[in-house]
Motif scaffolding. Structure first.
Motif, PDB file in Angstrom:
ATOM      1  N   GLY A 122       0.813  -1.211   0.000  1.00  0.00           N
ATOM      2  CA  GLY A 122       0.000   0.000   0.000  1.00  0.00           C
ATOM      3  C   GLY A 122       0.848   1.263   0.000  1.00  0.00           C
ATOM      4  N   ALA A 125       2.377   1.571  -3.435  1.00  0.00           N
ATOM      5  CA  ALA A 125       1.393   2.014  -4.433  1.00  0.00           C
ATOM      6  C   ALA A 125       1.061   3.483  -4.215  1.00  0.00           C
ATOM      7  CB  ALA A 125       0.135   1.169  -4.337  1.00  0.00           C
ATOM      8  N   GLY A 126       0.883   3.868  -2.957  1.00  0.00           N
ATOM      9  CA  GLY A 126       0.492   5.236  -2.658  1.00  0.00           C
ATOM     10  C   GLY A 126       1.601   6.230  -2.961  1.00  0.00           C
ATOM     11  N   ASN A 133       0.645   1.878  -8.976  1.00  0.00           N
ATOM     12  CA  ASN A 133      -0.545   2.010  -8.155  1.00  0.00           C
ATOM     13  C   ASN A 133      -1.722   1.291  -8.811  1.00  0.00           C
ATOM     14  OD1 ASN A 133      -3.138   3.190  -7.370  1.00  0.00           O
ATOM     15  ND2 ASN A 133      -1.912   4.487  -6.026  1.00  0.00           N
ATOM     16  N   MET A 137      -3.458  -1.794  -6.951  1.00  0.00           N
ATOM     17  CA  MET A 137      -4.802  -1.580  -6.405  1.00  0.00           C
ATOM     18  C   MET A 137      -5.887  -2.307  -7.195  1.00  0.00           C
ATOM     19  SD  MET A 137      -3.763  -0.147  -3.869  1.00  0.00           S
ATOM     20  CE  MET A 137      -5.292  -0.032  -2.954  1.00  0.00           C
ATOM     21  N   CYS A 179      -3.840  -3.156   2.500  1.00  0.00           N
ATOM     22  CA  CYS A 179      -3.195  -2.454   1.396  1.00  0.00           C
ATOM     23  C   CYS A 179      -3.977  -1.191   1.076  1.00  0.00           C
ATOM     24  CB  CYS A 179      -3.128  -3.383   0.186  1.00  0.00           C
ATOM     25  SG  CYS A 179      -2.288  -2.674  -1.209  1.00  0.00           S
ATOM     26  N   ARG A 180      -5.310  -1.302   1.058  1.00  0.00           N
ATOM     27  CA  ARG A 180      -6.126  -0.141   0.706  1.00  0.00           C
ATOM     28  C   ARG A 180      -6.000   0.958   1.759  1.00  0.00           C
ATOM     29  NH1 ARG A 180     -12.310  -0.709  -1.338  1.00  0.00           N
ATOM     30  NH2 ARG A 180     -11.370  -1.515  -3.220  1.00  0.00           N
ATOM     31  N   GLU A 183      -2.626   2.556   1.441  1.00  0.00           N
ATOM     32  CA  GLU A 183      -2.524   3.342   0.207  1.00  0.00           C
ATOM     33  C   GLU A 183      -3.218   4.688   0.384  1.00  0.00           C
ATOM     34  OE1 GLU A 183      -3.823   4.384  -4.050  1.00  0.00           O
ATOM     35  OE2 GLU A 183      -5.105   3.892  -2.365  1.00  0.00           O
ATOM     36  N   THR A 184      -4.427   4.658   0.958  1.00  0.00           N
ATOM     37  CA  THR A 184      -5.165   5.905   1.174  1.00  0.00           C
ATOM     38  C   THR A 184      -4.374   6.847   2.072  1.00  0.00           C
ATOM     39  OG1 THR A 184      -7.132   4.514   1.178  1.00  0.00           O
ATOM     40  CG2 THR A 184      -7.435   6.807   1.796  1.00  0.00           C
ATOM     41  N   THR A 186      -1.160   6.912   2.683  1.00  0.00           N
ATOM     42  CA  THR A 186       0.061   7.391   2.030  1.00  0.00           C
ATOM     43  C   THR A 186      -0.245   8.471   1.004  1.00  0.00           C
ATOM     44  OG1 THR A 186       0.885   5.146   2.240  1.00  0.00           O
ATOM     45  CG2 THR A 186       2.157   6.637   0.870  1.00  0.00           C
ATOM     46  N   THR A 187      -1.299   8.259   0.204  1.00  0.00           N
ATOM     47  CA  THR A 187      -1.633   9.257  -0.811  1.00  0.00           C
ATOM     48  C   THR A 187      -1.941  10.599  -0.165  1.00  0.00           C
ATOM     49  OG1 THR A 187      -2.725   7.395  -1.872  1.00  0.00           O
ATOM     50  CG2 THR A 187      -2.952   9.511  -2.928  1.00  0.00           C
TER      51      THR A 187
END
Lengths: 300, 318
Positions: A122, A125-126, A133, A137, A179-180, A183-184, A186-187
């Protein structure tokens, strides 16, 4: 004159120690937790359950594997079988105490591995974004298309059951949500000014992730993972219940529930006991996770 | 809006394809050779090779996947090793039973959770609120397979009010909703299944309604002299899309997650079928059931999203 002395006194007082103590983030969290008696109580329950599992051989009054044809399916309080015996005459109390080992192991280990793998994917990807990404994702989205129990049953059912396969299946089940979440998080952090500043002053990707990103995303990841432990224990025991997890004759709460189910007409109360353990453990992890989330002020 | 709908549907297609790839790959997760189950243990290597060739297992994987997918699209999911009947027939028959059970459970959960969540939101911070919150945590923490057993012990073994297993008298394979001798079989499974949705829907209702009640227009409503019931009605109307979305999701989860409860109550749904397939290592049934359930889940999510767009104009604008 009085004004002057007051001023001096204030000044010196401030030099010695600040009038109002400014607490750091973790001090605040600790402060909030200290007065959250419900969470503390359930944390004690978790500690007790873990201690019971770790010290099982010393606590359990009898050998959990010792069968006895003479004393099968005895009720609660029969002689020194305090919680009765199962269909092979084994002591329920000892098996419940030993069962905590398998059930906790199967519930906690997958969450730990999934946190490491899912968190890593995550953050990657983020932070990197773009095609990577997309690739990560969208793959996770596919696994989101399965309800978690179904996915766990599908994987461990196809692989043929067993405790190790069950843990692999559970790990795979929990990677996508973790992971989701990471990722959120980190973004959101990636776009902030201090990351820009770190990059402008020449920080490498690895060092920016290590020093600036991780500190900000570990909180949400940790909270989410702690909430998953409860789910994981429920599903792990469910897999054992279906015969896809821990194998007999090993004591495990889910497995015990499944074999004792055949005897509900003989000895109803004894049959319900393993489920009580699963319920209490799952509830305790859920309550503590909830308390931690409130104390750490994380919104998921 | 049409653009949004088209995009949302287009988004579901690659996921559905991914699901089929996963279900296809399940066969290869199984230990040993995919045709082992069809053969006697002492089959010679030539026979194994021959069978592998007739079933197409000697061809490259993408070709195998394509052949399998093309068959699946027209409803050919293979034949059950155990019963020798087409997998699709078995799955669809079981699916109807599971849909019935899940729908009943979600409806019951909604009626309970709706009232509890609204009460908790309205009396926020009170003892009622704390009680409801505790109840919703218990709901999601309780192992429903255990709850099922406990209910059977109480109502079937001890009180003898309700039957313990099956879907009708004498192992009946059909179900008649308006016949009490059938209907009483469904009561315990539905109560067991509704616990998790009750917890989840209560939580969502509570947070959604209390969020709306914190808005300024609520003050305006009160200032204009509306009675409290009317205020709550306004709040509910605003919170409804969120609550319905969770309901839809929970329905999807139950469809796939009822395997344990169906096993306990011998309810002949997809979960029961899946459990039987696992015990007998009937891989085609396992694969077919999981494929159908996952596709149902994808479609449910799609419908929930589209429905939410339709009723909530705020989504359309963004």
């Amino acid at each position: 004159m009085t004004d002057f002395t007051t001023a001096t006194r204030l000044l010196t007082a401030e030099e010695e120690a600040p009038a109002t103590k400014v607490r750091g983030y973790w001090q605040n969290v600790g402060y909030r937790l200290r007065y959250d008696y419900v969470t503390l109580a359930f944390a004690v329950v978790i500690v007790l359950i873990i201690a019971m599992a770790v010290f099982a051989p010393w606590i359990a009054p009898k050998d959990p594997y010792k069968t006895s044809m003479a004393f099968r399916l005895r009720p609660v309080g029969f002689r020194d079988f305090y919680l009765g015996t199962d269909e092979l005459g084994r002591d329920i109390l000892s098996r419940l105490i030993h069962g905590g080992r398998m059930s906790l192991l199967m519930g906690v280990v997958p969450v730990v591995f999934a946190t490491l793998i899912g968190g890593f994917l995550g953050v990657l990807a983020g932070f990197i974004g773009g095609k990577l990404n997309m690739a990560i994702m969208r793959t996770m989205d596919v696994f989101y298309a399965f309800p978690s129990i179904l996915l766990a049953v599908a994987i461990s059912g196809a692989m043929g059951g067993g405790m190790a396969n069950g843990m692999v299946a559970l790990t795979l089940v929990f990677i996508p949500p973790l992971c989701r979440i990471s990722e959120t998080a980190t973004t959101q952090v990636r776009g902030l000014d201090f990351v820009e500043a770190a990059r402008a002053s020449g920080g490498s990707t690895a060092s920016i992730i290590a020093t600036h990103i991780l500190g900000n995303v570990l909180g949400p990841i940790f909270i989410y993972a702690s909430g998953l432990v409860s789910v994981s224990i429920l599903i792990a025991s469910g897999l054992s219940f279906l015969g896809l997890g821990v194998e007999p004759p090993h004591p495990d709460w889910g497995l015990m529930l499944s074999t004792l189910r055949q005897s509900i007409y003989v000895n109803p109360i004894v049959c319900a006991l393993p489920g009580v353990m699963i319920f209490v453990t799952s509830l305790a992890f859920n309550m503590v996770s909830d308390g931690l989330r409130q104390a750490m002020d994380v919104r998921l | 809006m049409w653009y949004y709908i088209a995009r949302r549907i287009a988004y579901a297609i690659p996921i559905a394809i991914g699901v089929t790839v996963f279900c296809f790959a399940l066969v290869f997760l199984a230990p040993g050779n995919p045709v082992q189950m069809l053969l006697p243990a002492d089959a010679s290597q030539e026979v194994v090779d021959l069978i592998m060739k007739t079933y197409g297992f000697d061809r490259p994987l993408p070709v195998q996947y394509w052949t399998w997918l093309m068959r699946a699209v027209v409803g050919d999911l293979g034949v059950s090793i155990q019963s020798n009947r087409p997998v699709i027939d078995e799955v669809l028959r079981a699916l109807a039973n599971t849909v019935f059970l899940s729908f009943g459970a979600v409806m019951l959960a909604f009626s309970i959770a709706f009232v509890l969540g609204t009460l908790a939101a309205y009396y926020r911070g009170s003892a009622t609120d704390r009680g409801v919150t505790a109840l919703s945590i218990v709901g999601v923490s309780i192992p429903n397979y255990w709850l099922g057993i406990v209910l059977v012990i109480i109502f079937a073994v001890e009180l003898n009010w309700l039957p313990a297993t099956g879907m009708g008298p004498g192992g009946s394979e059909t179900f008649d909703l308006f016949n009490w001798s059938h209907f009483k079989h469904v009561i315990l499974p539905i109560i067991t299944l509704c616990m998790v949705p009750v917890g989840m829907i209560t939580r969502t209702t509570r947070s959604a309604v209390s969020e709306v009640l914190g808005n300024e227009f609520v003050n305006t409503l009160r200032a204009k002299g509306l009675d409290e019931l009317a205020v709550i009605r306004h709040a509910l109307k605003n919170a409804m899309p969120q609550i319905l979305a969770v309901m839809g999701l929970q329905f999807g989860y139950l469809m796939g997650g009822s395997i344990l409860v169906e096993t306990i109550f011998n309810w002949p749904g997809t979960g029961f079928l899946l459990n039987k397939a696992i015990l007998t290592r009937d891989i085609p049934v396992l694969q077919g059931t999981i494929l159908i359930l996952a596709l149902v889940f994808v479609v449910t999510n799609l419908i929930v999203d589209l429905f939410q767009t339709a009723v909530d104009p705020r989504i359309k604008r963004s």
